[in-house]
Write an enzyme that holds these catalytic residues in place. Structure first.
Site, mmCIF file in Angstrom:
data_model
loop_
_atom_site.group_PDB
_atom_site.id
_atom_site.type_symbol
_atom_site.label_atom_id
_atom_site.label_comp_id
_atom_site.label_asym_id
_atom_site.label_seq_id
_atom_site.Cartn_x
_atom_site.Cartn_y
_atom_site.Cartn_z
ATOM 1 N N TYR A 126 0.772 -1.131 -0.071
ATOM 2 C CA TYR A 126 0.043 -0.025 -0.057
ATOM 3 C C TYR A 126 0.756 1.108 -0.061
ATOM 4 C CZ TYR A 126 -3.745 3.221 1.398
ATOM 5 O OH TYR A 126 -4.519 4.330 1.364
ATOM 6 N N ASP A 150 9.423 2.905 0.335
ATOM 7 C CA ASP A 150 8.301 3.791 0.996
ATOM 8 C C ASP A 150 8.380 3.243 2.592
ATOM 9 O OD1 ASP A 150 5.809 4.423 2.127
ATOM 10 O OD2 ASP A 150 4.681 3.673 0.640
ATOM 11 N N LYS A 170 3.431 9.098 9.042
ATOM 12 C CA LYS A 170 3.042 8.668 10.539
ATOM 13 C C LYS A 170 3.938 8.991 11.661
ATOM 14 C CE LYS A 170 0.371 4.970 8.216
ATOM 15 N NZ LYS A 170 0.551 4.105 6.850
#
Ligand SMILES: *Cc1c(COP(=O)(O)O)cnc(C)c1O
Length: 440
Positions: A143, A238, A270
């Site tokens: 994702y 990522d 995050k």
């Protein structure tokens, strides 16, 4: 008048699609109405009905110090009192960028965005600009946010809801995405042999944790860095989830620093926002200085580098010490141990998989190495396990495709709650399997 979560959810659905701001929150795959949260502190979340839970979601990763850490709250409060946004450069952005550059060896420049999705979009634009090519190689089940070209066989909510590739993504966009099975180096080599001159970038989760946790096969990331380099393509690592969560310099610090490789572009999010909307694209000056106004690649944001968000991130990172990471590692190992022990005691087939302090439980007895493997897990058993955990005071991610998150605030009391709940939940999971056997 207090309202129940169910009442709030009904109200929410009349004014918000599905009643939520992000799909997995709606509990679709586990059933029932989501708990609406009133407040959270440390390792505990309290819902609008006053029920308290040990939190193993941590807002999906950012709350690495626990909720409402006093230092973060005090300094964000102070930052907001000097105005929530300037739309002009401010010192705190520089301080946070310096932290990131100081921690992650290959990073020389940082551009802040408001979400991981935006950071990844910018990373791909940079890769395409740097190479003059269009095709992006992506791995099934990874994702990278909800940008058009990356919603092809994505993990996280797309996996949770069992969605086919999203409507609304132009066919042309999807055509520029080459989808490969995760961990399959031979497939990557073939892709470069067949389309090498068209591939702008390979993007990968540093350690996939949005289809459940699947640690990269040894040498996989290193090989990706060699292949991209030798074919003149860009490697985008990522680290939106893993960055500053699995160690002081993220997954790269656990692997790349040791093995001697580096990606061309990183994405972070995050943890670097400490719970506020903040993410970043980062890397060597040679690539990042292509961004306007240093270079010709356009990217911008009204609230980018927001001073309150940068303050939350800076204070959070200042507490992300080697000590904190060893605590997180040991807490994660203990939680994993009590949960797997309970499942084993009740004879429920499962696989615990981890990548640093990220881990998840798959209800299957086969190893899970790819998205196809992950899709073979028994999500109905997960749903029974999830609801029993919730009922006994433990808040897990409401999806079998998500990692579990611990924080520096989790302690022995939390572990005791988790251990007691896991025993009941493992029993519920076993009964659910028994009921289904009886149905057949
Ligand atoms: C969460 C996540 C994203 C998307 O970040 P948002 O802030 O939700 O847009 C991208 N990549 C990975 C690996 C993630 O875990």
């Amino acid at each position: 008048m207090t309202q129940s979560s169910a009442e709030w959810f009904a109200r929410a659905r009349t004014v918000m699609p599905g009643g939520v701001s992000s799909p997995v929150r709606a509990f679709r795959s586990v059933g029932g109405a989501p708990c609406f949260v009133a407040h959270a502190r440390g390792s505990r979340v309290v819902d609008v009905e006053g029920r308290e839970y040990v939190d193993l979601v941590g807002s999906w990763g950012p709350m690495i110090l626990g909720h409402a850490h006093p230092d973060v709250v005090a300094q964000v409060w102070e930052a907001v009192s000097r105005s929530a946004s300037f739309g002009a450069p401010a010192p705190v952005e520089v301080l946070l960028a310096e932290q990131i550059v100081g921690r992650v060896g290959p990073v020389e420049r940082v551009r802040f965005t408001n979400s991981g999705t935006e950071a990844v979009m910018t990373a791909l634009r940079l890769a395409r600009a740097a190479t003059g090519r269009d095709v992006v190689v992506k791995f099934a089940g990874c994702y990278h946010g909800h940008a058009d070209s990356l919603l092809v066989s994505a993990g996280s909510g797309v996996a949770t809801l069992g969605l086919p590739d999203s409507p609304g993504v132009p066919a042309g966009t999807a055509q520029d995405t080459l989808l490969l099975p995760y961990g399959d180096l031979a497939a990557v080599e073939r892709a470069f042999a067949d389309h090498g001159e068209r591939i702008a970038a390979v993007i990968t989760e540093a350690a996939p944790a949005n289809m459940g946790v699947i640690p990269p096969p040894p040498g996989f990331n290193h090989a990706l860095s060699r292949l991209t380099r030798s074919h003149g393509a860009v490697l985008v690592l990522d680290e939106v989830m893993t960055g500053f969560r699995v160690g002081p310099d993220g997954w790269w610090g656990l692997e790349g620093r040791v093995e001697g490789w580096a990606p061309d572009v990183f994405t972070f999010g995050k943890v670097i926002g400490g719970g506020m909307p903040l993410a970043a694209v980062a890397g060597p000056a040679a690539v990042l200085d292509l961004l306007a106004p240093a270079g010709p690649v356009y990217q911008a944001g009204t609230l980018s580098g927001n001073p309150a968000a940068c303050t939350a991130g800076l204070v959070t990172l200042s507490h992300c010490t080697p000590d904190l990471y060893s605590r997180l590692d040991s807490t994660a190992a203990q939680v994993a141990q009590v949960v797997t022990a309970a499942l084993a005691r009740h004879g429920v087939p499962h696989r615990l998989q981890s990548a640093g302090n990220l881990f998840s439980v798959f209800f299957t007895d086969e190893p899970v190495r790819t998205y196809a493997d992950a899709q073979r897990q028994d999500t109905r058993t997960f749903a029974a396990f999830f609801h029993a955990m919730l009922e006994h005071g433990v808040w897990l991610p409401p999806s079998a495709y998500e990692a579990w998150f611990v924080s520096g605030a989790h302690d022995a009391d939390d572990l005791a709650v988790i251990e007691a709940a896991a025993d009941m939940a493992a029993r519920a999971a076993d009964e659910q399997r028994g009921d289904r056997r009886a149905e057949r």
